[in-house]
Design an enzyme around this catalytic site. Structure first.
Site, PDB file in Angstrom:
ATOM      1  N   GLY A  33       3.086 -33.777  -5.379  1.00  0.00           N
ATOM      2  CA  GLY A  33       3.682 -33.759  -4.055  1.00  0.00           C
ATOM      3  C   GLY A  33       4.966 -34.558  -3.998  1.00  0.00           C
ATOM      4  O   GLY A  33       5.848 -34.287  -3.203  1.00  0.00           O
ATOM      5  N   ASP A  46      -3.774 -41.332  -1.478  1.00  0.00           N
ATOM      6  CA  ASP A  46      -3.780 -39.955  -1.975  1.00  0.00           C
ATOM      7  C   ASP A  46      -4.766 -39.828  -3.137  1.00  0.00           C
ATOM      8  O   ASP A  46      -4.419 -39.335  -4.203  1.00  0.00           O
ATOM      9  CB  ASP A  46      -2.371 -39.519  -2.377  1.00  0.00           C
TER      10      ASP A  46
END
Ligand SMILES: *[C@@H]1O[C@H](CO)[C@@H](O)[C@H](O)[C@H]1NC(C)=O
Ligand SMILES: *[C@@H]1O[C@H](CO)[C@@H](O)[C@H](O)[C@H]1NC(C)=O
Ligand SMILES: *[C@@H]1O[C@H](CO)[C@@H](O)[C@H](O)[C@H]1NC(C)=O
Ligand SMILES: *[C@@H]1O[C@H](CO)[C@@H](O)[C@H](O)[C@H]1NC(C)=O
Ligand SMILES: *[C@@H]1O[C@H](CO)[C@@H](O)[C@H](O)[C@H]1NC(C)=O
Length: 661
Positions: free
Chosen positions: A364, A480
């Site tokens: 990401g 995350d």
């Protein structure tokens, strides 16, 4: 007094033209070493020590002019029958355009006749230092231009492509033009040429004042003049030119830039043939270029060598100056004290120039490249993050510096960082076995992780998270946690990566559409409401990860499948082991499996207060504490997680569920 001046004025006005000495101006410059007095130079123009007239170097947005210092009488006043026709003239010159060593240059050069050596308001770029947006196309310019343009049309899509030769009269837009080329012999065959070739090119421009036409011809400098002109354009300059005109050159650069050189020039008024230039007498830019022997083959060889030399020099200069400059320019005082800062050159070298073939993952935050540090030969993974701005850079660096001090056997060690323009580079230790995600879902050679390995990974991730949450000097929220952020080392131990990285969003450099950072399927419901990550939201994601490891199912499947819902349903039916990954072939400890599955459920409980801390998780996994299966409020463990993550109905769905209980 007044009357005297009036008569003087009358005298000169009526009689001076008759007495004016009209010469067939003629000159020749083979190199410009002795020509300083004969030329008027303006702007960037210089005569370099080798005798080359350089109109521009490759600075951006500059203009260079060079005019023959004396005005030229464009109308012949000697004959008693006063001729209204502009005189014929002929000129020949050799020019060379050298673009920068990489990419294309700009914008070109022009031969011109102008009423003055001053061209007020002239703009660089497409206007070639001659005109500007206001006076372009104005008949009061009295300017005749032959342009050697290397950049696509100044009115994109209107003017002809770059690399052309054109005639402009009072305007930069060509009234006649041709792609740069020359006719071979007397045939119709044209040989193309590249104007910005760093090679000398010869041009001939002839105006026939009787037949009213301009001929333009170009060829490689070593060649004889082609028999046919590149084009012949019928035009009468009588109405365009003024009585006295200055003749010379203009060149300009813009966003793109080239060196523009004139090597030799001859001019003849009232004649159709300019004095012949002996090309072998001309200097070459830069000085290193050999100009002593000149048969075509050696010329070609020398030119080739020169181009190579120029290229190599260009690369060298780029490496020496630009790179270092780029580095030191950006480097601020505070950065020097950062022990974890890497040199961009080293990372560039380590990753083979961030070659696509070195990419080992895309996350990401950006692409990850594998590399070998030239300094000590160690293998690293370099994460390249493109930021929108360098705002908050200092805070960012502070953050990275502190993350660089984190040390735990279940964390991927962050070696350091580097910033280059808008790119941030994070240098991690290289972990050979790749991500848990790929080992679990795309196993190499179909090798399935056995239960022992999975349990070890589960414990490892828990230990890493516990360190981040509680054991380091400050609390680090991972934000995350997911299978693709867990790397597996050579001993099949779990190593958490990307920890703390999400906090960088807080420093404003990275744009993100929402405040929520994380990955769909792993985001705790309260996170979407408050946007506040906590240790507990990390635990939520860890719970999902446990379920993934036990079931080999992704958190969110096709259509309505939600892993946590499915496991929860089976758990309520007392059939939780039905969810176990079938590829384990029942070779696992049912006790451990049940622990992991229920622990996964409780960790990913919708209500924060039911989730254990990582310390508790560790105790359950190690068997130090017995998991309190019966105390759990399972009823509220599962409801539409999907809505809470995706929906604008978030508030509604969660509040109604809460009130429902
Ligand atoms: C250049 O100027 C010098 C001095 O004014 C003059 O002697 C010479 O003839 C000029 N050369 C040309 C080619 O005009
Ligand atoms: C001027 O041009 C006309 C054609 O436009 C031509 O007939 C005439 O001979 C020219 N005069 C001179 C003196 O060249
Ligand atoms: C211009 O070129 C044409 C051929 O296209 C030729 O007939 C004419 O003589 C040339 N004019 C000059 C001034 O060289
Ligand atoms: C100028 O050149 C033309 C053509 O070459 C010639 O007829 C004329 O006599 C010359 N004039 C002078 C003053 O040299
Ligand atoms: C050109 O110059 C070279 C060297 O100065 C000389 O050898 C050669 O004869 C010249 N060529 C012409 C056509 O004048």
């Amino acid at each position: 007094m007044g009357i005297l001046s009036f008569f003087l004025f009358l005298f000169f006005f009526f009689f001076f033209p008759v007495f004016a000495q009209s010469k067939n101006t003629s000159f020749i410059f083979e190199g410009f070493n002795e020509a300083a007095e004969n030329l008027t130079l303006e702007g960037a123009s210089v005569i370099n020590p080798g005798g080359v007239l350089r109109l521009t170097d490759k600075s951006k947005y500059i203009i260079g002019h060079a005019f023959y210092a004396k005005p030229i009488q464009m109308f012949d006043k000697t004959s008693s029958s006063f001729s209204p026709n502009a005189s014929s003239f002929s000129t020949s010159f050799v020019f060379e355009i050298a673009p920068p060593s990489s990419g294309s240059g700009g914008y070109g050069l022009a031969f011109l006749l102008a009423p003055s050596t001053q061209l007020p308001g002239a703009e660089p770029g497409h206007y070639l230092g001659i005109l500007n947006g206001n006076n372009d196309r104005s008949a009061s310019n009295h300017i005749f231009i032959v342009e050697f343009d290397t950049v696509n049309g100044y009115n994109e899509g209107v003017d002809v492509p770059g690399n052309h030769v054109g005639i402009g009269i009072n305007q930069i837009f060509s009234v006649a033009s041709e792609p740069a080329s020359y006719y071979v012999g007397n045939t119709d065959h044209k040989e193309e040429m590249t104007l910005e070739s760093s090679e000398p090119i010869r041009a001939w421009i002839e105006y026939d004042g009787v037949n009213k036409a301009v001929n333009v011809t170009i060829s490689p400098a070593g060649m004889e003049k082609p028999l046919r002109p590149l084009f012949s354009h019928p035009t009468d300059l009588t109405g365009v030119l003024q009585e006295t005109m200055y003749v010379g050159f203009s060149a300009s650069t813009g966003e793109k830039s080239s060196f523009h050189y004139i090597l030799g020039w001859s001019f003849q008024l009232n004649g159709v043939v300019a004095p012949p230039l002996n090309v072998s007498n001309l200097p070459r830019p830069p000085e290193e270029k050999d100009s002593s022997s000149y048969d075509a083959k050696t010329a070609a060889l020398i030119s080739a060598l020169c181009v190579v030399t120029v290229l190599l020099l260009g690369i060298l200069v780029y490496l020496l100056l630009f790179r270092r400059k780029g580095d030191s320019e950006i480097l601020e005082d505070w950065e020097i004290d950062c022990p974890h800062r890497f040199r961009y050159q080293d990372l560039y070298a380590a990753t083979n120039g961030f070659k696509e073939s070195e990419v080992i993952g895309i996350g990401g935050f950006g692409a990850v490249f594998k590399g070998v540090l030239p300094t000590n030969g160690s293998e690293v993974a370099v994460k390249k993050i493109t930021r929108n701005s360098l705002q908050g850079m200092r805070e960012f660096a502070a953050e990275i510096e502190s993350l660089g001090r984190l040390r735990h056997k279940n964390l991927v060690h962050l070696h350091g960082w580097c910033k280059q323009k808008n790119d941030l580079l994070l240098v991690y230790e290289y972990i050979p076995n790749g991500s848990l995600d790929s080992l679990l879902f795309n196993p190499k050679n179909g090798v399935v992780l056995n239960w022992e390995q999975r349990f070890n990974i589960i414990e490892g991730i828990a230990a890493g998270l516990l360190y981040l949450h509680e054991e380091w000097e400050q609390v680090v929220i991972h934000r995350d946690v997911k299978s693709s952020n867990v790397l597996i080392d050579a001993e099949m131990n779990a190593r958490l990566g990307d920890f703390g990285l999400a906090r960088l969003y807080d420093h404003g450099g990275m744009s993100h559409t929402t405040n929520v950072v994380g990955t769909i399927g792993y985001i705790a419901p309260e996170l979407t409401r408050t946007g506040k990550a906590s240790a507990s939201s990390d635990v939520f994601a860890y719970g999902i990860l446990l379920l993934e490891l036990a079931t080999e199912r992704r958190p969110i499947g096709s259509s309505d499948f939600l892993l946590v819902e499915w496991v929860s349903e089976c758990q309520q039916l007392g059939q939780i082991l039905d969810t176990v990954d079938p590829s384990l072939n029942s070779s696992y400890s049912p006790k451990e499996m049940e622990l992991v599955l229920t622990l996964g459920l409780i960790c990913s409980h919708q209500r924060q207060q039911f989730r254990p801390t990582m310390r508790q998780v560790m105790r359950y996994l190690s068997g130090d504490d017995i998991f309190p299966l019966d105390d759990v409020d399972w009823g509220s463990a599962h409801y539409s997680q999907r809505e809470s993550e995706f929906g604008s109905t978030l508030e509604l769905s969660s509040s109604s569920t809460y009130s429902g209980r």
